[in-house]
Design a protein around this motif. Structure first.
Motif, PDB file in Angstrom:
ATOM      1  N   LYS A   1       0.911  -1.492   0.026  1.00 63.28           N
ATOM      2  CA  LYS A   1       0.008  -0.043   0.141  1.00 63.28           C
ATOM      3  C   LYS A   1       0.793   1.165  -0.260  1.00 63.28           C
ATOM      4  CE  LYS A   1      -3.822   0.747   2.183  1.00 63.28           C
ATOM      5  NZ  LYS A   1      -5.192   0.731   1.105  1.00 63.28           N
ATOM      6  N   MET A   2       0.402   2.069  -0.733  1.00 62.01           N
ATOM      7  CA  MET A   2       1.551   3.675  -0.806  1.00 62.01           C
ATOM      8  C   MET A   2       0.524   4.520  -0.138  1.00 62.01           C
ATOM      9  SD  MET A   2       3.193   1.992  -3.237  1.00 62.01           S
ATOM     10  CE  MET A   2       2.890   0.703  -4.894  1.00 62.01           C
ATOM     11  N   VAL A   3       1.483   5.029   0.516  1.00 63.16           N
ATOM     12  CA  VAL A   3       1.080   6.147   1.640  1.00 63.16           C
ATOM     13  C   VAL A   3       1.327   7.252   1.518  1.00 63.16           C
ATOM     14  CG1 VAL A   3      -0.363   7.067   3.623  1.00 63.16           C
ATOM     15  CG2 VAL A   3      -0.001   4.446   3.137  1.00 63.16           C
ATOM     16  N   HIS A   4       0.758   8.974   0.689  1.00 59.97           N
ATOM     17  CA  HIS A   4       1.175   9.772   0.612  1.00 59.97           C
ATOM     18  C   HIS A   4       0.754  11.136   1.511  1.00 59.97           C
ATOM     19  CE1 HIS A   4       2.719  13.489  -1.070  1.00 59.97           C
ATOM     20  NE2 HIS A   4       1.571  13.950  -1.787  1.00 59.97           N
ATOM     21  N   ALA A   5       1.723  11.374   2.476  1.00 58.68           N
ATOM     22  CA  ALA A   5       1.124  12.304   3.407  1.00 58.68           C
ATOM     23  C   ALA A   5       0.881  13.800   2.859  1.00 58.68           C
ATOM     24  CB  ALA A   5       1.651  12.028   4.665  1.00 58.68           C
ATOM     25  N   TYR A   6       0.075  14.330   2.872  1.00 58.90           N
ATOM     26  CA  TYR A   6      -0.544  15.263   2.366  1.00 58.90           C
ATOM     27  C   TYR A   6      -0.936  16.552   2.457  1.00 58.90           C
ATOM     28  CZ  TYR A   6      -1.002  19.740  -1.325  1.00 58.90           C
ATOM     29  OH  TYR A   6      -1.264  20.864  -1.878  1.00 58.90           O
ATOM     30  N   SER A   7       0.174  17.564   2.760  1.00 54.35           N
ATOM     31  CA  SER A   7       0.677  18.649   3.792  1.00 54.35           C
ATOM     32  C   SER A   7       1.058  20.158   3.710  1.00 54.35           C
ATOM     33  CB  SER A   7       1.284  18.505   4.790  1.00 54.35           C
ATOM     34  OG  SER A   7       1.976  18.712   4.934  1.00 54.35           O
ATOM     35  N   PRO A   8       0.675  21.177   4.048  1.00 49.95           N
ATOM     36  CA  PRO A   8       0.923  22.464   3.362  1.00 49.95           C
ATOM     37  C   PRO A   8       2.478  22.583   3.321  1.00 49.95           C
ATOM     38  CG  PRO A   8      -0.558  23.281   5.327  1.00 49.95           C
ATOM     39  CD  PRO A   8       0.075  21.889   5.272  1.00 49.95           C
ATOM     40  N   ALA A   9       3.245  21.625   3.228  1.00 49.30           N
ATOM     41  CA  ALA A   9       4.996  21.568   3.134  1.00 49.30           C
ATOM     42  C   ALA A   9       4.899  20.824   1.876  1.00 49.30           C
ATOM     43  CB  ALA A   9       5.721  20.839   4.556  1.00 49.30           C
ATOM     44  N   VAL A  10       4.667  20.215   1.473  1.00 47.42           N
ATOM     45  CA  VAL A  10       4.149  19.418   0.515  1.00 47.42           C
ATOM     46  C   VAL A  10       4.201  19.815  -0.644  1.00 47.42           C
ATOM     47  CG1 VAL A  10       3.594  17.219  -1.323  1.00 47.42           C
ATOM     48  CG2 VAL A  10       4.162  17.587   1.521  1.00 47.42           C
ATOM     49  N   PRO A  11       5.081  20.102  -1.948  1.00 45.98           N
ATOM     50  CA  PRO A  11       4.754  20.799  -3.019  1.00 45.98           C
ATOM     51  C   PRO A  11       3.928  20.582  -4.134  1.00 45.98           C
ATOM     52  CG  PRO A  11       7.195  20.395  -3.120  1.00 45.98           C
ATOM     53  CD  PRO A  11       5.955  19.302  -1.733  1.00 45.98           C
ATOM     54  N   VAL A  12       3.064  21.010  -4.316  1.00 42.70           N
ATOM     55  CA  VAL A  12       1.636  21.072  -5.130  1.00 42.70           C
ATOM     56  C   VAL A  12       1.953  20.232  -6.389  1.00 42.70           C
ATOM     57  CG1 VAL A  12      -0.769  21.277  -6.751  1.00 42.70           C
ATOM     58  CG2 VAL A  12       0.128  22.691  -5.005  1.00 42.70           C
ATOM     59  N   SER A  13       3.019  19.834  -6.945  1.00 44.02           N
ATOM     60  CA  SER A  13       3.360  19.240  -8.165  1.00 44.02           C
ATOM     61  C   SER A  13       4.465  17.709  -7.064  1.00 44.02           C
ATOM     62  CB  SER A  13       4.733  19.244  -8.608  1.00 44.02           C
ATOM     63  OG  SER A  13       5.627  19.902  -7.656  1.00 44.02           O
ATOM     64  N   ALA A  14       4.311  17.410  -6.279  1.00 51.55           N
ATOM     65  CA  ALA A  14       4.391  16.182  -5.661  1.00 51.55           C
ATOM     66  C   ALA A  14       2.675  15.346  -5.020  1.00 51.55           C
ATOM     67  CB  ALA A  14       5.311  16.210  -4.884  1.00 51.55           C
ATOM     68  N   LEU A  15       2.356  15.514  -5.413  1.00 55.20           N
ATOM     69  CA  LEU A  15       0.941  15.312  -4.633  1.00 55.20           C
ATOM     70  C   LEU A  15       0.386  15.023  -6.179  1.00 55.20           C
ATOM     71  CD1 LEU A  15      -2.003  13.906  -3.317  1.00 55.20           C
ATOM     72  CD2 LEU A  15      -2.338  16.614  -3.158  1.00 55.20           C
ATOM     73  N   GLU A  16       0.252  15.632  -7.366  1.00 54.59           N
ATOM     74  CA  GLU A  16       0.310  15.639  -8.657  1.00 54.59           C
ATOM     75  C   GLU A  16       0.561  14.240  -8.725  1.00 54.59           C
ATOM     76  OE1 GLU A  16       1.277  19.440 -10.698  1.00 54.59           O
ATOM     77  OE2 GLU A  16      -1.246  19.878  -9.461  1.00 54.59           O
ATOM     78  N   ARG A  17       2.017  14.508  -8.639  1.00 54.53           N
ATOM     79  CA  ARG A  17       2.807  13.568  -9.334  1.00 54.53           C
ATOM     80  C   ARG A  17       2.038  12.005  -8.451  1.00 54.53           C
ATOM     81  NH1 ARG A  17       7.257  14.652  -7.644  1.00 54.53           N
ATOM     82  NH2 ARG A  17       7.484  16.527  -9.436  1.00 54.53           N
ATOM     83  N   VAL A  18       2.049  12.445  -7.658  1.00 62.76           N
ATOM     84  CA  VAL A  18       1.794  10.422  -7.444  1.00 62.76           C
ATOM     85  C   VAL A  18       0.425  10.101  -7.602  1.00 62.76           C
ATOM     86  CG1 VAL A  18       0.714   9.877  -4.530  1.00 62.76           C
ATOM     87  CG2 VAL A  18       3.307  10.991  -5.356  1.00 62.76           C
ATOM     88  N   LYS A  19      -0.543  11.193  -7.815  1.00 66.00           N
ATOM     89  CA  LYS A  19      -1.695  11.209  -8.303  1.00 66.00           C
ATOM     90  C   LYS A  19      -1.742  10.222  -9.357  1.00 66.00           C
ATOM     91  CE  LYS A  19      -4.837  14.059  -4.889  1.00 66.00           C
ATOM     92  NZ  LYS A  19      -6.179  14.904  -5.476  1.00 66.00           N
ATOM     93  N   ALA A  20      -0.775  11.078 -10.867  1.00 68.80           N
ATOM     94  CA  ALA A  20      -0.285  10.451 -12.144  1.00 68.80           C
ATOM     95  C   ALA A  20      -0.263   9.345 -11.782  1.00 68.80           C
ATOM     96  CB  ALA A  20       0.446  11.216 -13.147  1.00 68.80           C
ATOM     97  N   HIS A  21       0.592   8.597 -10.841  1.00 67.03           N
ATOM     98  CA  HIS A  21       1.394   7.357 -11.075  1.00 67.03           C
ATOM     99  C   HIS A  21       0.700   6.321 -10.281  1.00 67.03           C
ATOM    100  CE1 HIS A  21       5.514   9.625 -12.090  1.00 67.03           C
ATOM    101  NE2 HIS A  21       6.477   8.241 -12.290  1.00 67.03           N
ATOM    102  N   THR A  22       0.242   6.917  -9.545  1.00 63.20           N
ATOM    103  CA  THR A  22      -0.703   5.993  -8.938  1.00 63.20           C
ATOM    104  C   THR A  22      -2.372   5.608 -10.462  1.00 63.20           C
ATOM    105  OG1 THR A  22      -1.384   6.612  -6.718  1.00 63.20           O
ATOM    106  CG2 THR A  22      -3.062   5.509  -7.074  1.00 63.20           C
ATOM    107  N   LYS A  23      -3.249   6.393 -10.570  1.00 60.84           N
ATOM    108  CA  LYS A  23      -3.625   6.220 -11.880  1.00 60.84           C
ATOM    109  C   LYS A  23      -3.241   5.622 -12.983  1.00 60.84           C
ATOM    110  CE  LYS A  23      -6.816   8.819 -15.203  1.00 60.84           C
ATOM    111  NZ  LYS A  23      -7.105   9.604 -15.765  1.00 60.84           N
TER     112      LYS A  23
END
Length: 266
Positions: free
Chosen positions: A45-67
């Motif tokens: 299971k992959m776990v991504h902790a999103y917070s204000p300290a995480v660049p928006v691009s990192a969350l987008e990258r995680v979502k793209a690879h998940t899909k």
């Protein structure tokens, strides 16, 4: 690329019936997630902790690879911004960040917890490693002796183009000088500043917006030619003024320059 290292990594992962991987959005943890999902028998299971300290691009990258790869992904709040020790930004701020992260992952998952820590990370002062020990987090790259250069080579071997060209991206809080409190609006400002610079200097790998006691600095691989530096500085000065901040200039990138007392990453 040494394929034996990949085989060793997969063999190590296969020892665990199930695991979770703390996926930050950077190349280390993203590649580990890819290898575990594509080539290992472990139930991951992959776990991504999103917070204000995480660049928006990192969350987008995680979502793209998940899909793209069909990962079993969980996005959580690590709640580090509820921790006054983290907010106060001492030299061991990373300890409190990672402690919150690993505790939350343990609450949401079963089995071993893996990080993307590699051999090169052991040469830095990294308070977060102490938190990993306390929470019994495993470091597969370290277990099989894989360093950062090999991680990039493996990503290139598997044609993971978004990863093998990705520069290092420490969390946004790493840009804030020790002792200056960590604030959500500062994280958003840093992310916006770095994106602005990246649009103007797309070939630059190292781009850091530093919040210091002397004002806002931008650090780069190298200083651009005078005309470009002047244009960039003027735009950043204007943007900072709109945010009631003081732009203090461009500098050559220095690893860990936002930290005091010898902390050397960021």
């Amino acid at each position: 690329m040494n394929t034996n290292k990949v085989k060793e990594l997969v063999h190590y992962l296969d020892q665990f019936p199930q695991c979770s991987i703390a996926v930050s959005g950077g190349i280390d943890s993203m590649l580990l997630a890819y290898i575990a999902h594509q080539h290992s028998t472990t139930k991951v299971k992959m776990v991504h902790a999103y917070s204000p300290a995480v660049p928006v691009s990192a969350l987008e990258r995680v979502k793209a690879h998940t899909k793209q790869y069909g990962w079993d992904m969980l996005v959580i709040d690590a709640k580090e911004f509820d921790d006054k020790n983290y907010i106060n930004n001492p030299v061991n701020r990373c300890y409190y960040c990672k402690s919150n992260l690993y505790i939350r992952i343990g609450e949401h998952t079963q089995g071993a917890i893996f990080s993307g820590t590699n051999m090169d990370d052991l040469g830095d002062v990294r308070p977060g490693l102490a938190a990993a020990v306390e929470q019994n987090v495993q470091h597969p790259y370290v277990e099989v002796g894989i360093n950062k250069q090999q991680i990039y080579a493996i990503a290139k071997f598997y044609n993971l183009s978004q990863l093998h060209s990705l520069p290092g991206q420490p969390c946004l809080a790493s840009r804030v000088e020790t002792g200056i409190k960590i604030k959500s609006d500062d994280m958003l400002f840093i992310d916006h500043m770095e994106e602005k610079v990246r649009e103007l200097l797309p070939s630059f790998k190292k781009i850091r917006c530093r919040i210091s006691h002397q004002g806002i600095f931008i650090e780069l691989d190298q200083l651009p030619e005078a005309s470009i530096s002047e244009k960039l500085s003027e735009q950043l000065r204007h943007f900072c003024a709109e945010q009631n901040r003081i732009f203090s200039g461009l500098k050559v990138y220095q690893k860990g320059s936002a930290f005091l007392n010898g902390i050397t990453h960021g």
